[in-house]
Design a protein around this motif. Structure first.
Motif, PDB file in Angstrom:
ATOM      1  N   GLU A   1      -6.264   6.397   4.901  1.00 50.70           N
ATOM      2  CA  GLU A   1      -6.179   7.457   3.901  1.00 50.70           C
ATOM      3  C   GLU A   1      -7.392   7.433   2.986  1.00 50.70           C
ATOM      4  O   GLU A   1      -7.837   6.373   2.555  1.00 50.70           O
ATOM      5  CB  GLU A   1      -4.906   7.259   3.084  1.00 50.70           C
ATOM      6  CG  GLU A   1      -4.526   8.418   2.207  1.00 50.70           C
ATOM      7  CD  GLU A   1      -3.190   8.178   1.538  1.00 50.70           C
ATOM      8  OE1 GLU A   1      -3.176   7.573   0.444  1.00 50.70           O
ATOM      9  OE2 GLU A   1      -2.163   8.585   2.101  1.00 50.70           O
TER      10      GLU A   1
ATOM     11  N   GLY B   1      -8.943   3.690   3.191  1.00 52.08           N
ATOM     12  CA  GLY B   1      -8.267   2.538   3.760  1.00 52.08           C
ATOM     13  C   GLY B   1      -8.524   2.441   5.253  1.00 52.08           C
ATOM     14  O   GLY B   1      -9.387   3.132   5.813  1.00 52.08           O
TER      15      GLY B   1
ATOM     16  N   SER C   1      -5.172   4.116   0.860  1.00 57.45           N
ATOM     17  CA  SER C   1      -4.090   3.359   1.489  1.00 57.45           C
ATOM     18  C   SER C   1      -4.355   3.163   2.979  1.00 57.45           C
ATOM     19  O   SER C   1      -4.971   4.002   3.634  1.00 57.45           O
ATOM     20  CB  SER C   1      -2.757   4.091   1.314  1.00 57.45           C
ATOM     21  OG  SER C   1      -2.416   4.204  -0.052  1.00 57.45           O
ATOM     22  N   ASP C   2      -3.887   2.037   3.496  1.00 60.04           N
ATOM     23  CA  ASP C   2      -3.917   1.813   4.940  1.00 60.04           C
ATOM     24  C   ASP C   2      -2.822   2.646   5.591  1.00 60.04           C
ATOM     25  O   ASP C   2      -1.770   2.904   4.994  1.00 60.04           O
ATOM     26  CB  ASP C   2      -3.696   0.343   5.269  1.00 60.04           C
ATOM     27  CG  ASP C   2      -4.852  -0.540   4.803  1.00 60.04           C
ATOM     28  OD1 ASP C   2      -5.967  -0.009   4.656  1.00 60.04           O
ATOM     29  OD2 ASP C   2      -4.634  -1.745   4.587  1.00 60.04           O
TER      30      ASP C   2
ATOM     31  N   SER D   1       2.893   4.574  -0.785  1.00 61.89           N
ATOM     32  CA  SER D   1       2.672   5.644  -1.753  1.00 61.89           C
ATOM     33  C   SER D   1       3.885   5.769  -2.678  1.00 61.89           C
ATOM     34  O   SER D   1       4.931   5.145  -2.451  1.00 61.89           O
ATOM     35  CB  SER D   1       2.443   6.963  -1.024  1.00 61.89           C
ATOM     36  OG  SER D   1       3.626   7.363  -0.337  1.00 61.89           O
TER      37      SER D   1
ATOM     38  N   SER E   1       0.814  -1.213   0.000  1.00 60.09           N
ATOM     39  CA  SER E   1       0.000   0.000   0.000  1.00 60.09           C
ATOM     40  C   SER E   1       0.848   1.264   0.000  1.00 60.09           C
ATOM     41  O   SER E   1       0.324   2.370   0.137  1.00 60.09           O
ATOM     42  CB  SER E   1      -0.923   0.001   1.219  1.00 60.09           C
ATOM     43  OG  SER E   1      -0.159  -0.077   2.421  1.00 60.09           O
TER      44      SER E   1
END
Length: 373
Positions: free
Chosen positions: A230, A239, A113-114, A17, A15
């Protein structure tokens, strides 16, 4: 030999970035670059491996392919031969995807995203549980456009996938479908982007959240807050947030699973004659009886005075280790008393009062006998 996973090579989460991927590669490059390690072939090979991983994961299109198909995405020209094709009406492509389960576009738009948050707790907070407020810097839904990314709410068909939400990779006679990396599978793009979020539907901000920490958590335990991670791209779900616990060192107790340990200093007269001592526990004071002739290092177990497990519900014990202290700053009278006391240990009976000293001397004698024989 099979290739290593690109994420494992860079030490990055799936996940991660784009910035996280870039930072991970830079860290490896600083360590393994050929200019820094001219005489280390292993380091140069690690750099080459990291560069290959970065070339794929730093490119949105290649990364999407890799996430869907792994290394196979770049074997035999899959990643380069046909490129993206907006027309997904090819019946052979649809059949191929359905049979082999590779229809990436059918999984729907990607999510946010987590996130991971490191939360430090005092031992008492971890043992008894607590509710904490935390400030989490993250991407949140844009308030101006309510997460749509559009200034006027209007959208148009995605030019990459032509509104289908899926694109097809052509490899010879076969085609594989996957989620469109441009629109995230929605098939739509923003016609007039929101000025505040620039069409992303999310902005950087800091949120304050309340986290309930259950009693009995320990180092490394994680609490999942669903949907608090996120914010995803416009039109997608956020997430999750994972709160990871770190327990600070305690001035008195050390934790070992569900048990607690502590040291209890005692005077040698108390150890020799016996005594009753008050010791601290997380629930208040408790008494332990020190029998006469107690040696330094002896352990005393207080049942049920440890930590109640967050998983099993079992409560551990408190284990007290007594440490006999040598007296300091003696007065003249105290010194004279000790000198008279020490004089009583002269003669053949002295060994009877020091069992460990006698066994130690016996071991030393056997050692010297072996050395000199």
């Amino acid at each position: 030999m099979s290739k290593r996973d690109y994420y494992d090579i860079l030490g990055a989460e799936r996940s991660a970035s784009e910035d996280d991927i870039k930072k991970a590669f830079r860290r490896l490059a600083m360590k393994c670059h050929p200019d820094r390690c001219p005489d280390d072939p292993a380091a140069q090979e690690r750099f080459k491996e990291a560069k290959e991983a970065y070339d794929v994961l730093s490119d949105a299109r290649k990364r999407a392919l890799y996430d869907q198909h792994g290394h196979a995405a770049f074997e035999g020209g899959m990643g380069n031969g046909g490129g993206f094709r907006g027309d997904v009406g090819d019946i052979f492509g649809d059949i191929f995807s359905d049979i082999f389960g590779m229809g990436g576009g059918r999984g729907g738009p990607r999510r946010g995203s987590d996130l991971r948050y490191m939360l430090e707790l005092d031992l008492e907070e971890a043992v008894f549980g607590i509710e904490k407020s935390i400030d989490v810097p993250t991407l949140v839904e844009c308030a101006t456009c309510t997460g749509s990314g559009s200034a006027d709410g209007k959208t148009v068909s995605c030019g990459t996938c032509r509104g289908h939400g899926r694109v097809r990779m052509q490899n010879g006679i076969f085609s594989v479908q996957q989620t469109c990396p441009h629109c995230g599978g929605s098939g739509k793009t923003v016609a007039n982007p929101c000025r505040d979020c620039r069409g992303e539907g999310r902005v950087h901000d800091e949120r304050t959240l309340s986290v309930r920490i259950p009693a009995g958590v320990d180092n490394g335990d994680r609490i999942r807050l669903t949907g608090q991670g996120e914010a995803g791209p416009a039109g997608t779900v956020p997430g999750d947030l994972y709160v990871e616990v770190r327990v600070r060192e305690h001035a008195v107790f050390q934790r070992d699973g569900d048990d607690l340990h502590c040291e209890v200093p005692i005077r040698f007269a108390q150890a020799a004659l016996g005594a009753e001592l008050k010791v601290p526990t997380l629930g208040g004071e408790a008494a332990i009886a020190i029998p006469a002739e107690t040696q330094s290092g002896k352990l005393f177990r207080l049942r049920g005075k440890g930590v109640k497990s967050v998983r099993s519900g079992r409560t551990g014990d408190l284990i007290c280790r007594v440490v006999v202290e040598t007296p300091v700053r003696l007065t003249r009278d105290q010194r004279e008393l000790l000198e008279r006391f020490e004089a009583t240990f002269q003669g053949e009976d002295a060994a009877a009062h020091s069992p460990r000293n006698s066994s130690w001397l016996d071991n030393v004698k056997q050692f010297w006998d072996r050395v000199t024989s």
